[in-house]
Design a protein around this motif. Structure first.
Motif, mmCIF file in Angstrom:
data_model
loop_
_atom_site.group_PDB
_atom_site.id
_atom_site.type_symbol
_atom_site.label_atom_id
_atom_site.label_comp_id
_atom_site.label_asym_id
_atom_site.label_seq_id
_atom_site.Cartn_x
_atom_site.Cartn_y
_atom_site.Cartn_z
ATOM 1 N N CYS A 52 0.812 -1.461 -0.012
ATOM 2 C CA CYS A 52 -0.412 0.495 0.257
ATOM 3 C C CYS A 52 0.847 1.614 0.082
ATOM 4 O O CYS A 52 0.420 2.138 0.556
ATOM 5 C CB CYS A 52 -0.779 0.314 1.251
ATOM 6 N N THR A 53 2.321 1.307 0.075
ATOM 7 C CA THR A 53 3.565 2.343 -0.735
ATOM 8 C C THR A 53 3.923 2.928 0.872
ATOM 9 O O THR A 53 4.325 3.515 0.844
ATOM 10 C CB THR A 53 2.698 2.864 -1.104
ATOM 11 N N TYR A 54 3.629 2.784 1.871
ATOM 12 C CA TYR A 54 3.175 2.930 3.365
ATOM 13 C C TYR A 54 4.429 2.851 4.138
ATOM 14 O O TYR A 54 5.568 3.658 3.816
ATOM 15 C CB TYR A 54 2.610 2.277 4.512
ATOM 16 N N THR A 55 5.239 1.262 3.008
ATOM 17 C CA THR A 55 6.709 1.309 3.963
ATOM 18 C C THR A 55 7.773 0.892 2.468
ATOM 19 O O THR A 55 6.904 0.635 1.760
ATOM 20 C CB THR A 55 6.607 -0.094 4.705
ATOM 21 N N GLU A 56 9.065 1.413 2.946
ATOM 22 C CA GLU A 56 9.286 1.512 1.295
ATOM 23 C C GLU A 56 9.727 -0.249 1.439
ATOM 24 O O GLU A 56 10.331 -0.212 2.305
ATOM 25 C CB GLU A 56 10.931 2.504 1.364
ATOM 26 N N GLU A 74 1.421 7.532 -6.207
ATOM 27 C CA GLU A 74 0.156 7.239 -6.206
ATOM 28 C C GLU A 74 -0.801 7.202 -7.200
ATOM 29 O O GLU A 74 -2.067 6.811 -6.983
ATOM 30 C CB GLU A 74 0.347 9.738 -6.878
ATOM 31 N N LYS A 77 -1.830 4.140 -5.358
ATOM 32 C CA LYS A 77 -2.722 4.628 -4.512
ATOM 33 C C LYS A 77 -4.573 4.586 -4.542
ATOM 34 O O LYS A 77 -5.585 4.414 -3.551
ATOM 35 C CB LYS A 77 -2.299 5.719 -2.836
ATOM 36 N N ARG A 78 -4.317 5.103 -5.406
ATOM 37 C CA ARG A 78 -5.556 5.367 -6.745
ATOM 38 C C ARG A 78 -6.397 4.198 -6.198
ATOM 39 O O ARG A 78 -7.644 3.461 -6.923
ATOM 40 C CB ARG A 78 -5.470 6.209 -7.401
ATOM 41 N N VAL A 82 -7.124 0.328 2.217
ATOM 42 C CA VAL A 82 -6.643 -0.462 2.717
ATOM 43 C C VAL A 82 -7.309 -0.922 3.917
ATOM 44 O O VAL A 82 -8.261 0.381 4.329
ATOM 45 C CB VAL A 82 -5.963 0.756 3.005
ATOM 46 N N MET A 105 -10.599 12.761 0.945
ATOM 47 C CA MET A 105 -9.477 12.081 0.667
ATOM 48 C C MET A 105 -9.591 11.741 -0.563
ATOM 49 O O MET A 105 -8.352 11.792 -1.175
ATOM 50 C CB MET A 105 -8.556 12.039 1.486
ATOM 51 N N TYR A 106 -10.171 10.729 -1.195
ATOM 52 C CA TYR A 106 -9.870 10.110 -2.500
ATOM 53 C C TYR A 106 -10.647 10.760 -3.475
ATOM 54 O O TYR A 106 -11.035 9.950 -4.301
ATOM 55 C CB TYR A 106 -10.845 8.634 -2.089
ATOM 56 N N ASP A 107 -11.304 11.993 -3.203
ATOM 57 C CA ASP A 107 -11.303 12.873 -4.379
ATOM 58 C C ASP A 107 -12.715 12.224 -4.758
ATOM 59 O O ASP A 107 -13.083 12.535 -6.270
ATOM 60 C CB ASP A 107 -10.608 13.084 -5.353
ATOM 61 N N LYS B 3 -7.657 19.679 -0.732
ATOM 62 C CA LYS B 3 -8.032 18.812 0.518
ATOM 63 C C LYS B 3 -6.750 19.163 1.953
ATOM 64 O O LYS B 3 -7.374 18.743 2.659
ATOM 65 C CB LYS B 3 -6.376 18.044 -0.291
ATOM 66 N N ILE B 245 -1.878 6.486 3.355
ATOM 67 C CA ILE B 245 -1.983 6.011 2.116
ATOM 68 C C ILE B 245 -3.369 5.804 1.037
ATOM 69 O O ILE B 245 -3.302 5.545 -0.213
ATOM 70 C CB ILE B 245 -2.633 4.035 2.205
ATOM 71 N N PRO B 247 -4.198 8.835 -1.498
ATOM 72 C CA PRO B 247 -3.696 9.743 -2.329
ATOM 73 C C PRO B 247 -3.813 11.518 -2.484
ATOM 74 O O PRO B 247 -4.272 11.821 -3.043
ATOM 75 C CB PRO B 247 -4.799 9.419 -3.555
ATOM 76 N N ILE B 248 -2.689 11.569 -0.770
ATOM 77 C CA ILE B 248 -2.900 12.842 -1.137
ATOM 78 C C ILE B 248 -1.522 13.713 -0.491
ATOM 79 O O ILE B 248 -0.225 12.758 -0.085
ATOM 80 C CB ILE B 248 -2.998 12.857 0.879
ATOM 81 N N LYS B 401 6.723 8.564 6.877
ATOM 82 C CA LYS B 401 6.735 7.490 7.050
ATOM 83 C C LYS B 401 7.661 6.582 7.938
ATOM 84 O O LYS B 401 8.899 6.527 8.100
ATOM 85 C CB LYS B 401 5.944 6.365 5.610
ATOM 86 N N GLU B 402 7.267 5.084 7.927
ATOM 87 C CA GLU B 402 8.269 4.202 7.828
ATOM 88 C C GLU B 402 9.540 4.506 7.290
ATOM 89 O O GLU B 402 9.282 4.292 6.136
ATOM 90 C CB GLU B 402 7.772 2.604 8.509
ATOM 91 N N ALA B 403 11.227 3.694 7.711
ATOM 92 C CA ALA B 403 11.922 4.513 6.748
ATOM 93 C C ALA B 403 11.828 2.712 5.696
ATOM 94 O O ALA B 403 11.732 1.234 5.870
ATOM 95 C CB ALA B 403 13.118 4.334 7.390
#
Lengths: 312, 403
Positions: A52-56, A74, A77-78, A82, A105-107, B3, B245, B247-248, B401-403
């Motif tokens: 979900c792109t939260y963690t690299e 991005e 995310k669209r 989650v 937030m999701y337009d 937003k 998570i 799209p912002i 966010k987390e590294a």
């Protein structure tokens, strides 16, 4: 075959010296309910966080809905929804206010958002409680609203991270029904849990994770079938190599594995195999310290693969 | 951008729904301002006169003793009692029922007019709270009569030298000197003129002019830094992750929250000033523009300090005690509780590291000294710079966010 909606190749995630995910690969097909089954700390949530792109990710190629999570976050995310493990809601707001805020937030356009809020509240059975503050909801109601928020943007791919933790049986059943209904409408779902019965009930395919690795991946039935007709665990103090050879040669025994002081038998027929095994132990005067017959299910698969309980 | 405003609106909606926040933001600051203003204002106002009952025993009964009684009777804060005999008067002092008593000796009048030494006896207990006051009063009276004696002696010797006559009406001269002296007391030919600077005679020190901005800044800091701590609460609750998570853009997410905190601070200070102006007629000074700009700069600096603290601290349990320490510490030395110019020089120098000191200097200049925008440019500039530095460092250290 269609392009998978999720393609994970060689995903690795380190937190300092800790390896949370250790080189895993899997694909999720469109329309599938894919389960990640494993005990706490197996790496399920870290995998979802990367998707979900939260963690690299530390390493690996991860593509979700045709977009790389590292190159086009991005776009990812669209495409996704989650439902996090935490109840990620504002307790001071009511259900409508929570849904309206996250929808913005999701337009989601205003008129559609209002319609969507109504539909989702009905779906999760909270329409009558729409104007109550979330802080006054039961744990199950909060979980259901948590699910509704994840569905606001009408995602192609929904990730549910342990969505039934701390939920009463009634709400759990309601969540299952919601998930199955959504899947029937075409939604692809990634479902993490440490409850094997949930994975068996809901998932088309299951990846069993332990210590950051996928140790088995197949349909629940195929995974269970690997156990044959049942598993027998026998506790021992010691056993000679010759005895092990004789046990493996028994007609109803498919395989024998030794882990510390336990012998794990895969059988063709657990009941018949048990008679054969006990007979041989008696014949050789080998003492048993314990005896357990495991029903063939995903829990047994996990135990067979790791020697640990899922809820450890 | 849309937003960002939705996030700001959501923060304000959450504030409206939080009843405790209303107490913190509105009721408590207004109550504290009122209480502190009234408590400290009491010291600034003319205190109610303390009246000392002074038994005076007149063994003389002459004209000079009558004049002593007359002078004492006209003395502010003194109630002369002549009904007691000497023994009773002394006993009243011994018993603590009177702060002091005066005894006029039987030869007092004669001594004054004949130039003989004499004494007015003041009976007091040692260490009495009003003893210095009574001593001052009696010394004033005896000093006056000593002057009279001196004047009479000089006058008579001069008359004798000029006329060569020794047949003079000593008592008549002495009485006239005393009477003239008493008249002059009401309209003295030589007087002290007290001149105050830094304000007009009509303007009194307005304690609310200090308390209102002082407490406005302090409570605005509580509000803004508490809201900043809310980011950590959201991180722990999971809503911050949910927003990350979605799209912002990250700048919209943080910007929306910071804008809400900034507006809360501005709103709180504006409310406090409005309350001060309506309820206590606080003078807001001559430059509304200056007042607005110093308020905006103060809230910018406070909001930026908030993001810096959130970036550095990262734990909700730690942030509340630390922000409380920062706020109370900077308020105490920065001039929120007492005017900065009343602090010791060393404290004033140390206070310069706090944003409160610059904000309060600006408010004091505008509201208490009637300054203009030109007088607070430096304060505004420093607050803007302070905010820019905190914001820059805070943003650099903030973990989305987390590294």
């Amino acid at each position: 075959m269609n392009e998978p909606i999720v393609a994970v190749e060689g995903l690795v995630k380190h937190y300092g010296d800790v390896v949370a995910v250790d080189d895993i690969s899997f694909e999720i097909q469109e329309g599938e309910i894919f389960g990640l089954l494993g005990p706490n700390g197996a790496g399920k949530t870290t995998t979802i966080n990367v998707l979900c792109t939260y963690t690299e990710p530390t390493a690996g190629e991860i593509v979700v809905a045709g977009h790389s999570v590292t190159v086009e976050p991005e776009a990812v995310k669209r495409a996704i929804g989650v439902v996090p493990q935490d109840i990620a809601l504002y307790p001071d707001l009511n259900a409508v206010e929570n849904l309206r805020f996250f929808g913005r937030m999701y337009d989601v356009p205003k008129a559609r958002l209002e319609r969507r809020i109504g539909e989702l509240l009905k779906l999760v059975g909270l329409a009558e409680h729409a104007r109550r503050r979330v802080e006054h909801y039961s744990g199950g109601m909060k979980r259901r609203l948590n699910l509704a928020v994840g569905l606001l943007s009408e995602p192609r791919f929904l990730m549910l991270d342990e969505p039934t933790v701390g939920v009463d049986p009634q709400s759990r059943n309601a969540i299952f029904e919601n998930i199955q209904a959504l899947n029937q409408q075409g939604l692809t779902i990634l479902y993490t849990t440490h409850y094997m019965e949930e994975a068996e009930l809901l998932c088309h395919r299951v990846a069993i994770m332990d210590e950051g690795q996928i140790i088995a991946l197949d349909t629940p039935q195929n995974l269970i079938n690997t156990l044959g007709a049942g598993i027998i665990h026998i506790g021992i103090k010691d056993v000679a190599e010759e005895m092990l050879t004789r046990l493996r040669a028994l007609p109803q025994v498919k395989a024998v594995a030794r882990r510390d002081n336990t012998l794990a038998f895969e059988t063709l027929d657990a009941q018949r195999a048990l008679l054969e095994i006990i007979g041989l132990f008696n014949e050789t005067d080998t003492p048993m310290t314990s005896l357990e017959i495991l029903e063939p299910n995903l829990e047994s698969v996990f135990i067979q693969l790791t020697g640990k309980q899922l809820r450890d | 951008m849309k937003k960002l405003f939705h996030i700001t609106l959501n923060e304000l909606l959450l504030l409206r729904k939080d009843r405790m926040a209303a107490v913190w933001m509105i009721i408590l600051p207004l109550a504290m301002t009122t209480i502190m203003g009234l408590v400290f204002g009491g010291f600034g106002e003319e205190s109610e006169a303390v009246v000392i009952d002074l038994p005076v025993v007149d063994h003389d009964g002459g004209e000079m003793a009558a004049m002593v009684l007359d002078i004492l009777s006209q003395t502010e804060n003194l109630q002369v009692e002549t009904a007691y005999d000497e023994e009773t008067a002394r006993q009243l002092v011994t018993d603590g029922k009177r702060a002091g008593a005066m005894v006029i000796p039987s030869d007092f009048s004669t001594a004054i007019v004949s130039g003989q030494p004499t004494a007015l006896e003041l009976v007091v207990v040692p260490g009495g709270q009003t003893t210095p006051l009574l001593e001052g009063m009696v010394r004033g009276v005896t000093s006056g009569f000593s002057n009279v004696q001196t004047t009479v002696e000089v006058a008579i010797s001069e008359v004798q030298r000029a006329t060569g006559s020794y047949d003079l009406d000593y008592e008549g001269i002495a009485n006239r000197v005393v009477a003239t002296t008493l008249e002059r007391l009401e309209d003295p030919p030589v007087r002290a003129q007290i001149t105050t600077v830094g304000g007009t005679e009509e303007e009194e020190f307005d304690i609310f002019g200090q308390v209102v901005p002082g407490y406005a800044v302090m409570f605005a800091m509580f509000t803004v830094l508490s809201a900043a701590g809310g980011i950590l609460e959201e991180k722990e609750r999971g809503t911050f992750k949910r927003l990350l998570i979605a799209p912002i853009p990250q700048w919209s997410l943080l910007g929306g929250k910071l804008l809400a905190q900034f507006l809360m601070g501005v709103g709180q200070i504006a409310l406090m000033f409005l309350f001060g102006a309506l309820a206590f007629h606080v003078q807001l000074g001559n430059s509304l523009l200056g007042l607005s700009l110093i308020t905006l700069a103060t809230c910018w600096a406070t909001t930026s300090l908030g993001i810096l603290l959130v970036a550095v601290i990262r734990s909700r349990k730690q942030i509340h005690p630390i922000t409380t320490l920062v706020i109370l510490g900077s308020s105490a030395i920065g001039g929120s509780w007492y005017p900065l110019f009343m602090m010791p020089k060393g404290v004033q120098q140390v206070a310069r590291v706090t944003l409160v000191a610059w904000a309060m200097e600006g408010y004091n200049r505008l509201m208490m000294l009637g300054g203009s925008l030109a007088d607070v440019w430096v304060d505004i500039g420093v607050l803007l710079l302070y905010g820019a530095v905190c914001f820059g460092v805070g943003l650099k250290l903030f973990r989305f966010k987390e590294a």
